[in-house]
Design a protein around this motif. Structure first.
Motif, PDB file in Angstrom:
ATOM      1  N   GLN A   1     -53.672  91.960  68.524  1.00  0.00           N
ATOM      2  CA  GLN A   1     -53.793  90.585  68.061  1.00  0.00           C
ATOM      3  C   GLN A   1     -53.390  90.554  66.590  1.00  0.00           C
ATOM      4  O   GLN A   1     -54.203  90.760  65.692  1.00  0.00           O
ATOM      5  N   ARG A   2     -52.109  90.320  66.359  1.00  0.00           N
ATOM      6  CA  ARG A   2     -51.536  90.436  65.017  1.00  0.00           C
ATOM      7  C   ARG A   2     -51.724  89.136  64.224  1.00  0.00           C
ATOM      8  O   ARG A   2     -51.751  88.051  64.798  1.00  0.00           O
ATOM      9  N   ARG A   3     -51.831  89.292  62.919  1.00  0.00           N
ATOM     10  CA  ARG A   3     -52.078  88.129  62.063  1.00  0.00           C
ATOM     11  C   ARG A   3     -51.380  88.297  60.710  1.00  0.00           C
ATOM     12  O   ARG A   3     -51.089  89.408  60.280  1.00  0.00           O
ATOM     13  N   ARG A   4     -51.104  87.172  60.099  1.00  0.00           N
ATOM     14  CA  ARG A   4     -50.562  87.154  58.737  1.00  0.00           C
ATOM     15  C   ARG A   4     -51.146  85.960  58.011  1.00  0.00           C
ATOM     16  O   ARG A   4     -51.420  84.904  58.627  1.00  0.00           O
ATOM     17  N   GLU A   5     -51.365  86.116  56.718  1.00  0.00           N
ATOM     18  CA  GLU A   5     -51.784  85.002  55.883  1.00  0.00           C
ATOM     19  C   GLU A   5     -50.534  84.253  55.431  1.00  0.00           C
ATOM     20  O   GLU A   5     -49.524  84.859  55.058  1.00  0.00           O
ATOM     21  N   MET A   6     -50.600  82.925  55.454  1.00  0.00           N
ATOM     22  CA  MET A   6     -49.424  82.133  55.116  1.00  0.00           C
ATOM     23  C   MET A   6     -49.180  82.072  53.609  1.00  0.00           C
ATOM     24  O   MET A   6     -48.180  81.508  53.162  1.00  0.00           O
ATOM     25  N   SER A   7     -50.068  82.679  52.829  1.00  0.00           N
ATOM     26  CA  SER A   7     -49.808  82.813  51.398  1.00  0.00           C
ATOM     27  C   SER A   7     -48.727  83.856  51.120  1.00  0.00           C
ATOM     28  O   SER A   7     -48.141  83.876  50.031  1.00  0.00           O
ATOM     29  N   GLN A   8     -48.443  84.712  52.119  1.00  0.00           N
ATOM     30  CA  GLN A   8     -47.346  85.659  51.971  1.00  0.00           C
ATOM     31  C   GLN A   8     -46.012  84.899  51.947  1.00  0.00           C
ATOM     32  O   GLN A   8     -45.853  83.889  52.627  1.00  0.00           O
ATOM     33  N   PRO A   9     -45.044  85.403  51.190  1.00  0.00           N
ATOM     34  CA  PRO A   9     -43.725  84.761  51.193  1.00  0.00           C
ATOM     35  C   PRO A   9     -43.128  84.769  52.606  1.00  0.00           C
ATOM     36  O   PRO A   9     -43.310  85.723  53.364  1.00  0.00           O
ATOM     37  N   LEU A  10     -42.414  83.715  52.926  1.00  0.00           N
ATOM     38  CA  LEU A  10     -41.762  83.649  54.223  1.00  0.00           C
ATOM     39  C   LEU A  10     -40.445  84.407  54.175  1.00  0.00           C
ATOM     40  O   LEU A  10     -39.708  84.324  53.184  1.00  0.00           O
ATOM     41  N   PRO A  11     -40.130  85.144  55.231  1.00  0.00           N
ATOM     42  CA  PRO A  11     -38.878  85.905  55.231  1.00  0.00           C
ATOM     43  C   PRO A  11     -37.666  84.988  55.362  1.00  0.00           C
ATOM     44  O   PRO A  11     -37.719  83.954  56.027  1.00  0.00           O
ATOM     45  N   ALA A  12     -36.586  85.369  54.723  1.00  0.00           N
ATOM     46  CA  ALA A  12     -35.321  84.643  54.865  1.00  0.00           C
ATOM     47  C   ALA A  12     -34.537  85.311  55.985  1.00  0.00           C
ATOM     48  O   ALA A  12     -34.026  86.414  55.835  1.00  0.00           O
ATOM     49  N   VAL A  13     -34.475  84.647  57.127  1.00  0.00           N
ATOM     50  CA  VAL A  13     -33.815  85.217  58.301  1.00  0.00           C
ATOM     51  C   VAL A  13     -32.637  84.331  58.671  1.00  0.00           C
ATOM     52  O   VAL A  13     -32.817  83.153  59.011  1.00  0.00           O
ATOM     53  N   PRO A  14     -31.423  84.851  58.656  1.00  0.00           N
ATOM     54  CA  PRO A  14     -30.256  84.020  58.993  1.00  0.00           C
ATOM     55  C   PRO A  14     -30.198  83.718  60.485  1.00  0.00           C
ATOM     56  O   PRO A  14     -30.621  84.526  61.315  1.00  0.00           O
ATOM     57  N   THR A  15     -29.698  82.556  60.829  1.00  0.00           N
ATOM     58  CA  THR A  15     -29.441  82.215  62.227  1.00  0.00           C
ATOM     59  C   THR A  15     -28.146  82.901  62.655  1.00  0.00           C
ATOM     60  O   THR A  15     -27.135  82.799  61.959  1.00  0.00           O
ATOM     61  N   PRO A  16     -28.159  83.625  63.780  1.00  0.00           N
ATOM     62  CA  PRO A  16     -26.936  84.302  64.234  1.00  0.00           C
ATOM     63  C   PRO A  16     -25.757  83.334  64.345  1.00  0.00           C
ATOM     64  O   PRO A  16     -25.927  82.168  64.726  1.00  0.00           O
ATOM     65  N   ALA A  17     -24.596  83.823  64.012  1.00  0.00           N
ATOM     66  CA  ALA A  17     -23.393  82.987  63.987  1.00  0.00           C
ATOM     67  C   ALA A  17     -23.149  82.312  65.330  1.00  0.00           C
ATOM     68  O   ALA A  17     -23.234  82.939  66.389  1.00  0.00           O
ATOM     69  N   GLY A  18     -22.868  81.029  65.285  1.00  0.00           N
ATOM     70  CA  GLY A  18     -22.550  80.259  66.481  1.00  0.00           C
ATOM     71  C   GLY A  18     -23.756  79.636  67.149  1.00  0.00           C
ATOM     72  O   GLY A  18     -23.606  78.755  68.000  1.00  0.00           O
TER      73      GLY A  18
END
Length: 308
Positions: free
Chosen positions: A147-164
């Protein structure tokens, strides 16, 4: 404190259980010792309404204090398993024994050889429950749920949308057939197409109180078909969000679509006010994906199995 056991009676109990689960989660410092609210909604309106079709009055049991306060709830997820939701203020050996006795009577399934079998889930640090399970003949099974968790105070990752590809919220009911087919091919990649049961179930899912279409996200392939999905559930009372489910069509896997969708989902729930987000996983691959998005802390819920 003396508690009274009774069966689920009406929709009023459904809403009372929702309030109870919020209280339990907050009392446990937002750790998933019991079910978070979204999972109850998802079970009630999708798993049960579309698949299992339990009679709720025969499948859900409640324990109440003299003042009417809800202390515990017992219910299945699938056939032959039991989940015990207990408020920490009432957590004790006597209540655990009473709930397990009811679970063994009500939820055990008969095997081909005539024996009975039951799976009961317990948090890895719930030593009271584990001790009772051991004494009643249960052994720890596999696989556990992380049961994984993260606090939203952490920076959000910059993830590119795959081309197309493009990311957006699911469309209206006209897009239900495509969304349903995507789920089928994702979770049943080797099943014959003739086993597909249709798309009408999606309307039930959308009846869940926490459902929001703006958080039901899809990735669209260059040819216009749906390629991946993730659904988030956001509770604006506790400010907790959760992913369930996340998946990618086999023909579009290993392109980063799942990660891109989840990053977009995190951005959306952050903007809505979420301060905490969770996701469950059973495999190493899923765990690695979620960890890369900041879900590095986790609890473990373990299945305990008894046959008699």
């Amino acid at each position: 404190m003396k508690l009274t056991q009774r069966k689920y009676q009406s929709d009023r109990d459904y809403w009372n259980i929702r309030t109870f689960l919020r209280e339990v989660l907050l009392a446990n410092d937002r750790r998933e010792i019991g079910w978070p609210l979204y999972r109850w909604d998802y079970w009630r309106w999708h798993i049960n309404e579309n698949i299992l079709k339990f009679n709720l009055s025969a499948a859900v049991f409640m324990w109440e204090a003299a003042d009417g306060r809800l202390a515990a709830v017992l219910h299945p997820d699938g056939a032959g398993e039991a989940f015990l939701q207990v408020h920490p203020a009432f957590h004790c050996l006597e209540l655990e024994v009473a709930m397990l006795s009811a679970a063994e009577t009500q939820f055990a399934t008969t095997q081909a050889n005539g024996s009975q079998r039951l799976v009961v889930w317990a948090h890895e640090y719930d030593h009271v429950r584990q001790d009772v399970l051991k004494r009643r003949g249960y052994t720890k099974g596999k696989p556990p749920e992380y049961q994984r968790r993260r606090e939203m105070s952490q920076p959000l990752p910059a993830v590119p949308t795959p081309a197309g590809y493009s990311l957006r919220a699911l469309g209206d009911v006209g897009e239900h057939p495509a969304r349903s087919w995507l789920s089928w091919k994702t979770f049943h990649p080797d099943a014959p197409d003739a086993s597909y049961v249709g798309w009408e179930w999606y309307a039930n899912l959308q009846r869940a109180p926490l459902y929001r279409r703006d958080l039901d996200l899809v990735a669209v392939a260059p040819n216009g078909t749906l390629a991946a999905f993730c659904t988030l559930w956001y509770d604006d009372v506790t400010h907790i969000a959760a992913f369930e489910p996340v998946g990618t069509h086999p023909e579009h896997q290993r392109k980063g679509l799942g990660k891109a969708l989840m990053a977009e989902g995190l951005r959306r729930v952050r903007d809505l006010g979420a301060t905490h987000c969770t996701v469950g996983s059973y495999s190493e691959a899923a765990g690695a994906l979620y960890a890369s998005l900041g879900f590095t802390a986790y609890d473990v819920s373990e299945p305990w199995v008894k046959e008699w």
